[in-house]
Design a protein around this motif. Structure first.
Motif, PDB file in Angstrom:
ATOM      1  N   UNK A  15      42.074  45.259  26.144  1.00  0.00           N
ATOM      2  CA  UNK A  15      40.905  44.774  26.452  1.00  0.00           C
ATOM      3  C   UNK A  15      39.887  45.276  27.245  1.00  0.00           C
ATOM      4  N   UNK A  16      38.695  45.128  26.720  1.00  0.00           N
ATOM      5  CA  UNK A  16      37.223  45.905  27.305  1.00  0.00           C
ATOM      6  C   UNK A  16      37.254  44.933  28.494  1.00  0.00           C
ATOM      7  N   UNK A  17      37.552  45.526  30.031  1.00  0.00           N
ATOM      8  CA  UNK A  17      36.529  44.864  30.673  1.00  0.00           C
ATOM      9  C   UNK A  17      35.154  44.289  30.969  1.00  0.00           C
ATOM     10  N   UNK A  18      34.112  44.728  29.850  1.00  0.00           N
ATOM     11  CA  UNK A  18      32.683  45.035  29.735  1.00  0.00           C
ATOM     12  C   UNK A  18      32.815  42.912  29.330  1.00  0.00           C
ATOM     13  N   UNK A  19      33.374  42.231  29.349  1.00  0.00           N
ATOM     14  CA  UNK A  19      33.051  41.050  28.816  1.00  0.00           C
ATOM     15  C   UNK A  19      33.437  40.105  29.804  1.00  0.00           C
ATOM     16  N   UNK A  20      34.046  40.823  30.925  1.00  0.00           N
ATOM     17  CA  UNK A  20      35.217  40.419  32.477  1.00  0.00           C
ATOM     18  C   UNK A  20      34.095  39.608  32.961  1.00  0.00           C
ATOM     19  N   UNK A  21      34.791  39.289  34.263  1.00  0.00           N
ATOM     20  CA  UNK A  21      33.618  38.810  35.043  1.00  0.00           C
ATOM     21  C   UNK A  21      33.776  39.878  35.948  1.00  0.00           C
ATOM     22  N   UNK A  22      32.389  40.063  36.514  1.00  0.00           N
ATOM     23  CA  UNK A  22      32.680  41.874  37.212  1.00  0.00           C
ATOM     24  C   UNK A  22      32.357  41.659  38.993  1.00  0.00           C
ATOM     25  N   UNK A  23      32.335  40.541  39.424  1.00  0.00           N
ATOM     26  CA  UNK A  23      32.209  39.571  40.373  1.00  0.00           C
ATOM     27  C   UNK A  23      34.027  39.508  40.585  1.00  0.00           C
ATOM     28  N   UNK A  24      35.186  38.972  40.006  1.00  0.00           N
ATOM     29  CA  UNK A  24      36.401  38.833  40.500  1.00  0.00           C
ATOM     30  C   UNK A  24      36.899  40.420  39.175  1.00  0.00           C
ATOM     31  N   UNK A  25      36.251  41.084  39.389  1.00  0.00           N
ATOM     32  CA  UNK A  25      37.327  42.222  38.727  1.00  0.00           C
ATOM     33  C   UNK A  25      38.995  41.740  39.230  1.00  0.00           C
ATOM     34  N   UNK A  26      39.109  43.007  39.874  1.00  0.00           N
ATOM     35  CA  UNK A  26      40.757  42.622  39.481  1.00  0.00           C
ATOM     36  C   UNK A  26      41.840  41.344  39.290  1.00  0.00           C
ATOM     37  N   UNK A  27      40.738  40.202  39.587  1.00  0.00           N
ATOM     38  CA  UNK A  27      41.930  39.315  39.205  1.00  0.00           C
ATOM     39  C   UNK A  27      41.633  38.702  37.991  1.00  0.00           C
ATOM     40  N   UNK A  28      40.541  39.750  37.615  1.00  0.00           N
ATOM     41  CA  UNK A  28      39.938  39.697  35.492  1.00  0.00           C
ATOM     42  C   UNK A  28      40.854  40.309  34.819  1.00  0.00           C
TER      43      UNK A  28
END
Ligand code: DX5
Ligand code: ZN
Length: 222
Positions: A15-28
């Motif tokens: 999964x590419x974290x580029x599309x994750x919510x960077x303000x909640x990176x650990x939980x994403x």
């Protein structure tokens, strides 16, 4: 590390974290782990090799401290050789650089060797307009080949079908244990096409992170 990669399931979802919510990176990141992911794909962009700027060494270092997932790090940067050591020290498990970012084949080989010298798995990537035969000579040296199925730079773009035809060409010239990864516009349908052509690792950003059920999205790619 080597064992952990070799004993992965047949298709590795990254999964590419580029599309994750960077303000909640650990939980994403934890969320995709709980949904079954063993790898996460980290897109490093420098604003030169690609028009976008994303993640750098300090963020990779922090991610390493917060997860035990394999850090599949995709360097979309100029002069990758310069950054191999810092990203290795930060905790990247795989470092994939772009063939197009190297001046000549000597530099490609040097970059692969440097990655390996740092104890990291080495990946080589090609953009949509690069022909697969340009990298055949490097395949026996690498651990992973990343075939871009969109122009690198942004998440959420449409899969370029012609690029998928490079998969069997690469496979034909690759050693048996080379990981063949695709990245860009991957969803359950395009993922199926890539798997049937011989890809054994799928990167997916928006398809997973923009879905309302990460587990279902990941399982639909397997
Ligand atoms: C694009 C990146 C991809 C991107 C994929 O340059 O290399 O890893 O996150 O995003 P999707 O899956 O949304 O096309
Ligand atoms: Zn990527």
């Amino acid at each position: 590390m080597y064992d952990r990669i070799e004993y992965m399931e047949k298709v590795i979802i990254s999964p590419s974290i580029l599309s994750a919510d960077f303000s909640n990176l650990k939980s994403e990141i934890d969320a995709v782990k709980n949904a079954g992911a063993k790898w996460i794909h980290i897109d490093v962009m420098d604003g030169h090799f690609v028009p976008n700027i994303t993640i750098g060494v300090p963020v990779v270092k922090s991610i390493k401290k917060s997860t035990d997932l394999i850090l599949d790090t995709h360097l979309m940067i100029e002069n990758p050789k310069k950054y191999i050591e810092p990203f290795s020290k930060a905790g990247a498990d795989i470092l994939t650089f772009h063939y197009e970012a190297c001046k000549n084949s000597e530099e490609v080989k040097e970059t692969i060797n440097l990655i390996k010298k740092n104890g990291v798995k080495a990946g080589i990537s090609i953009k949509p307009k690069t022909q697969p035969e340009e990298i055949y000579e490097f395949l026996p040296l690498a651990d992973l080949v990343l075939i871009m199925t969109v122009e690198p730079g942004f998440g959420g773009q449409e899969f370029i079908h012609d690029c998928a035809m490079k998969i069997p060409q690469i496979k034909e010239h690759a050693p048996e244990n080379l990981i063949i990864q695709v990245d860009g516009g991957i969803n359950n349908l395009t993922g199926k096409i890539c798997k049937s052509l011989g890809a054994n690792s799928l990167v997916a950003g928006s398809y997973i992170y923009k879905s309302d059920n990460y587990k279902k999205a990941i399982e639909s790619l397997l």
